[in-house]
Motif scaffolding. Structure first.
Motif: not given
Length: 302
Positions: A13, A19, A30, A34, A51
């Motif tokens: 990442v 992502f 994704p 995450s 984020r």
């Protein structure tokens, strides 16, 4: 949580910048990427990324962790690569245990030719007539001669081995040449002390029907010594043809009761595992197979 997978997801990442791109590179969703990063943060008790809808930003902890994690992953990848090379390319140290007489008489040319074909392989050859514990003593391969009993080890037949009864012409002239097994009881014998333990062949059981009584015999743990003693006229020997064959071919020894020759034994390459076999071991076994031919060259005395 697999910490290595989580670490790799986090570093990817960081290097990819999102992502989505990290997921494409790692061939996963994704959402899973995450989840890996979130679980890594929970495990560490620190936020690694801030984020937003468009960008990600490393925290101070994240920046430090990313640098160290990349080094760890590089080391793991390098280690995997080295192990793959060992499995796919014949290289490294090959430790071999082999019987004394066979190795002394016949193994050096084979080893030299093998190393010319596989120059990245180093060889540590240890000679011993006892049965070594391959795993405990750290050997890759043990060469063994005999009728092998079932075990957890893998055994590959390399060549047949004949057992020949013979004696010096002068001895036979003095004591008589046996024409049947019944006449064996009147002779002296030169005995290999590891014969029964290592090969499964018992000379006592073989001579017992003749009513043999052990008197004046010679015992040694080395077959070459016994062949030399037989040439001097000390008695009858039963030895593998790879030891006594040259003396028979030269007329120094004469075969006794050839029609009653014991059942042939075998030369085996014994190793611990069939699966995930290191390339150096696999290549050596393949190289030995057929090297001595069948019948082997040491039987060219008949």
């Amino acid at each position: 949580m697999d910490r290595i997978d989580a670490m790799r997801a986090f570093v990817t990442v960081v290097t990819e910048g999102s992502f989505t791109r990290a997921a494409e590179r790692l061939n996963m969703s994704p959402q899973l990427v995450s989840k890996y990063v979130s679980r890594l943060e929970d495990h560490l008790g620190a936020r690694l990324l801030n984020r937003t809808t468009r960008k990600i930003h490393l925290t101070e902890a994240g920046s430090r962790y990313a640098q160290r994690a990349q080094l760890v992953l590089d080391d793991i990848d390098d280690m995997d690569s080295q192990l793959t090379d060992l499995q796919q390319n014949a290289q490294g140290l090959l430790r071999i245990s082999a019987p004394v007489s066979f190795a002394t008489l016949h193994l050096a040319p084979l080893l030299c030719r093998f190393q010319r074909t596989h120059p990245a392989v180093s060889i540590d050859l240890q000679l011993n007539d006892r049965k070594v514990d391959i795993v405990e003593e750290g050997f890759d391969i043990a060469l063994r001669i005999g009728h092998l009993k079932s075990s957890s080890m893998i055994a590959k037949l390399i060549a047949p081995v004949r057992l020949i009864m013979c004696a010096a012409p002068a001895y036979l002239e003095k004591h008589g040449t046996p024409s049947s097994p019944d006449e064996l009881k009147n002779h002296r014998y030169l005995r290999y002390s590891y014969m029964e333990d290592n090969t499964g062949f018992s000379i006592n059981e073989w001579l017992q029907p003749a009513g043999y009584q052990q008197t004046g015999d010679m015992l040694s743990n080395n077959g070459q010594i016994l062949v030399s003693a037989a040439i001097e006229g000390a008695g009858i020997i039963i030895q593998p043809s790879f030891i006594c064959g040259p003396a028979i071919a030269a007329g120094k020894l004469k075969v006794v009761l050839p029609q009653h020759e014991p059942e042939p034994m075998g030369l085996y390459a014994v190793y611990a595992h069939r699966k995930l076999l290191a390339s150096k071991v696999r290549c050596f076994i393949d190289f030995m197979e057929g090297y001595f031919s069948n019948p082997p060259y040491w039987d060219n005395f008949d």
